[in-house]
Design a protein around this motif. Sequence first.
Motif: not given
Length: 300
Positions: A32-34, A37, A125
């Motif tokens: 997860f690439e917060e 995104i 994401n």
Amino acid sequence: MAVSLWKSLLQTTKSRLFLQRGVSLYNGVHGFEEEAIKKKLQQFGGGSINLSKEDHGIRVLTLNNPKQMNAFTGTMMLELQERVTELENWKDGKGLIIHGAENTFCSGSDLNAVRAMSSSEDGMNMCMFMQSTLTRLKRLPLISVAVVQGKALGGGAEFTTACDFRLMTPGSEIRFVHKQMGLVPGWGGAARLVQIVGSGVALKLLSGALRVDPERAVHLGLAEETLPSSDETRSLEEAQAWLNKYTKAPAEVIQAVKKVVTAGRELQLEAALRAEKDIFGTVWGGPANLQALAQSTKRK
Ligand SMILES: C[C@@H](C(=O)O)C(=O)SCCNC(=O)CCNC(=O)[C@H](O)C(C)(C)COP(=O)(O)OP(=O)(O)OC[C@H]1O[C@@H](n2cnc3c(N)ncnc32)[C@H](O)[C@@H]1OP(=O)(O)O
């Protein structure tokens, strides 16, 4: 001995973690690439997520993008996360009503954003971002009710399942249209739907992309009841009156009630029991408890 100690520690950690606020479901370990995104979502603006002032421990959250039947733009997804954080920090809250502006609930993701974010990376994401926010919404120590007017489609249908209850107005519908888009729910809507109506009904609603009107929703246990009015102001008043029945107690008691139920739903039995013990400890001997003990022994 060592195994049971380890098991016990793990369960205590699980029940403690579960009670923490603002914890994301996903992190880098899950890919997860917060921040990435969030930057992307920022590019797709429009609409807003509004939170009313508190009234007797109840606030109203409005999905506000009526030009697109309250479709979720990227910035609305970001604002939703902010509003959920605000609600997590609301000390005196008891209840939350969620509805869409101008007599319709929500038509799901903004299809313009969806088209522009069709890569697998963006899709995953966005899915993790929305699952995380809606899970935090469902876990809020508040009793939440979605007032479904008009249509709740796709992500909009999923959103209703992130509330504790659904009330529908005459002529409204909930419809999981994902199959027609070659998709399945990705905002956690399938998992929650199974918990609400069971796997057989969930399978029919998803595989048939069935329109669920208020009568059917009540019959399936998806909605609590059909409100008398379809008018926006009046149906909100009716929802408030419905919710008042369940929020007549001090905030700390209502919050504790919601927490023990969430623990029972989400944790395995032993961890749920431990969480219940911890939550019980927050109200035992508390002001509401002492006041009740000082009064008559009859519960009227
Ligand atoms: C998969 C899932 C997910 O992300 O997990 C999703 O939610 S994907 C999204 C799933 N949702 C959908 O597929 C719903 C698509 N929309 C519709 O079926 C329809 O628009 C209805 C919502 C039934 C409303 O029909 P009705 O004839 O009453 O109005 P309309 O079609 O003229 O819609 C009014 C305006 O809202 C826009 N509009 C409606 N839904 C939209 C959406 N989801 N994204 C972007 N714009 C949308 C229309 O393009 C139109 O804009 P203009 O006035 O500029 O023409």
